[in-house]
Design an enzyme around this catalytic site. Structure first.
Site, PDB file in Angstrom:
ATOM      1  CE  LYS A  54      39.360   7.756  68.614  1.00  0.00           C
ATOM      2  NZ  LYS A  54      40.366   7.104  70.111  1.00  0.00           N
ATOM      3  CD  GLN A  98      43.498   6.253  69.465  1.00  0.00           C
ATOM      4  OE1 GLN A  98      42.556   6.981  69.926  1.00  0.00           O
ATOM      5  NE2 GLN A  98      43.306   5.283  70.126  1.00  0.00           N
ATOM      6  CG  ASP A 121      39.090   9.799  75.598  1.00  0.00           C
ATOM      7  OD1 ASP A 121      38.517   9.342  74.564  1.00  0.00           O
ATOM      8  OD2 ASP A 121      40.013   9.734  75.151  1.00  0.00           O
TER       9      ASP A 121
HETATM   10  N1  GUN Z   1      42.660   3.647  72.259  1.00  0.00           N
HETATM   11  C1  GUN Z   1      41.765   3.186  73.251  1.00  0.00           C
HETATM   12  N2  GUN Z   1      40.221   3.643  73.323  1.00  0.00           N
HETATM   13  C2  GUN Z   1      40.545   5.220  73.557  1.00  0.00           C
HETATM   14  C3  GUN Z   1      39.439   6.259  73.627  1.00  0.00           C
HETATM   15  O1  GUN Z   1      38.466   5.672  74.251  1.00  0.00           O
HETATM   16  N3  GUN Z   1      40.382   6.959  73.798  1.00  0.00           N
HETATM   17  C4  GUN Z   1      41.866   7.072  74.115  1.00  0.00           C
HETATM   18  N4  GUN Z   1      41.965   8.485  74.478  1.00  0.00           N
HETATM   19  N5  GUN Z   1      42.282   5.977  73.927  1.00  0.00           N
HETATM   20  C5  GUN Z   1      41.731   4.563  73.370  1.00  0.00           C
END
Ligand code: GUN
Length: 300
Positions: A54, A98, A121
């Site tokens: 990311k 995350q 998100d």
């Molecule tokens: N962990 C796995 N996928 C995601 C996601 O799309 N967002 C977040 N914040 N954590 C994750």
């Protein structure tokens, strides 16, 4: 005739290119650089990989990337203090914590501490409510990516029968809201659905988000239907050597691709769209917070 294979890598590269163009324009016309803060608590290896990807993609799009890596034994209070600081930082337009979080943390409490306008998100309860009532919101990245691919393939989705398999908060439910917003007739199927094959056979659009390898069979697919496979399942691959694994979707890809009109592969389908949509959401959040018209085609 075989299905059109929807190339998620190519499409994600296109979306990332559009984001980058907008970011360049924001810098030259408004002297604004969108900023994304990603917070990782603990050492979960998969989460570390996601967070690194990311950050790299954010920088490649010309945006500011900030990573906060906290120890696994960080208290909830410390994490909330960091979120408060990021909420109040004008150079940060998107905040992503995350998941999963260590067990001493209440995930709901943490997610809902993020300023909704910075919730890239789309997990904050305010954004869930806004999406559920057809209003402008931040939209979860994976379903947004699926929507972009469906719109690109079909043009208009109006009047199509869509069946979503899976009712998770991250994919199934927001996907249903997005497809209702695009005037589909939406069915959400799940583990208690009676006669799942028959329900899926009605669908012009199938979104499979169950998390079970190859559960969706070719004879469940209406000929010509569009199949979006959100599943990313690790399965044994003895043909690659002892102990080897490979990724498999929720759809039995080979046979299904002989019946469907279009289908996403795994890997290389929905997966790459998720990060592309995270970048799109960060750009959208930045535009909204600065009262600049938001980019066309990168939001719901
Ligand atoms: N962990 C796995 N996928 C995601 C996601 O799309 N967002 C977040 N914040 N954590 C994750």
């Amino acid at each position: 005739m075989g299905a059109k294979i929807i190339d998620g890598r190519e499409f994600a590269a296109e979306v990332r290119g559009k984001v980058k163009d907008h970011v360049t324009r924001l810098a030259s016309e408004h002297s604004i650089v969108p900023g994304l803060a990603v917070v990782l608590v603990g050492q979960d290896p998969a989460s570390q990989v996601y967070v690194r990807s990311k950050g790299k993609a954010t920088v490649e799009a010309g945006m500011k990337s900030v990573e906060h890596k906290l120890a696994a034994d960080t208290s909830e209070r410390e994490l909330l203090a960091l979120i408060d600081q990021l909420n109040n930082d004008p150079s940060i337009h998107g905040i992503l914590v995350q998941l999963p979080l260590p067990e001493q943390m209440n995930e709901d409490l943490v997610v809902n501490a993020i300023e909704p306008a910075k919730d890239v998100d789309g997990f904050h309860i305010s954004n869930v409510g806004l999406l559920g009532t057809g209003r402008k919101s931040m939209v979860p990245c994976t379903p947004l990516g699926c929507l972009m691919m469906l719109r690109d393939h079909h043009g208009s989705l109006s009047g199509l029968d869509a069946v979503i398999i899976g009712r998770s908060n991250i994919v199934g439910r927001p996907m249903a809201q997005l497809l209702i917003g695009d005037s589909c007739t939406v069915t959400v199927a799940h583990s208690r659905t009676r006669d799942l094959p028959e329900v899926v056979r009605r669908a012009d659009v199938v979104v499979a988000a169950v998390g079970r390898p190859a559960i969706v069979q070719a004879d469940w697919i209406k000929p010509g239907a569009t199949v979006i496979d959100v599943g990313i399942n690790k399965v044994e691959a003895p043909e690659r050597g002892e102990g080897k694994t490979r990724l498999a979707g929720d759809v039995d890809f080979e046979p299904a691709s002989r019946v469907a009109g279009a289908i996403t592969p795994v890997p290389g389908g929905v997966g790459p769209m998720t990060i592309a949509c995270l970048l799109a959401n960060t750009l959208t959040a930045c535009c909204r917070s600065n009262d600049i018209p938001e980019p066309v085609g990168l939001t719901a």
